[in-house]
Design a protein around this motif. Sequence first.
Motif: not given
Length: 222
Positions: A10-21, A27-30, A32-45
């Motif tokens: 399960l991938y979860i988009a947030t206001f501070n990166g995204f999380s994987i459950y 496990t969360s990424y933002n 600090k792991q090199g992602l853009p410092n902005s909130y995520i609107n959309q996820l797509f595989e």
Amino acid sequence: DLLIGSDGLLYIATFNGFSIYDGQSVTSYNFKQGLPNSYINQLFEDTDGNIWLGYEYLGVVKWNNGIVKHIDHKDGLVGNSVRAINQDKDGNMLFGTERGLSIYDGKTFKNLNYADGLGNGAVSSIEVDGKNIWLGGPNPVGSFTLYNGTALKNFDIPQASKYGMNIKAIKKAEDGKIWFSDQRRGLFCYDGEDFTNYSTMDGLPSNHVIDIFIENNSKKID
């Protein structure tokens, strides 16, 4: 946004990166792991298993167990506010932004905006229907548009608010009808000829509809 990937995570988009459950831990990424410092609107595989992250201010990231590529306006993306992501029948990535639609083949961009006849120029929802691509626009004068790979057709919706529409979701049903939501007028259905509007007068709890899920009644449960 939420996405269940083909890997079962399960991938979860947030206001501070995204999380994987994974069902047990998160496990969360933002940034600090090199992602853009902005909130995520959309996820797509996509069909290759890559996860695309659409940001509100900083373009889109292709992710596969780490950052594969970060794309923004400087690389050819029509706008940096990515509000919708999909993939067409030829494998091209489709990005709906505040400045129009980008069609990306992995190397180059084809961009469509207001000057090309795309509604008010912005795209907030995308649905792929074979060779046809349905596009929904946001406020203040959001539009419902069909792109067939060659030409754009904007539809006049009789029940639309005089203040325009904000089409947040478009989904095709099994019977071929196209459903889309509006943040003022509820739910709409297009059968290829006519539009039908469903609102609180028809039983909806609110006319502010932001997403649609089409139930698949053809699947049998063993």
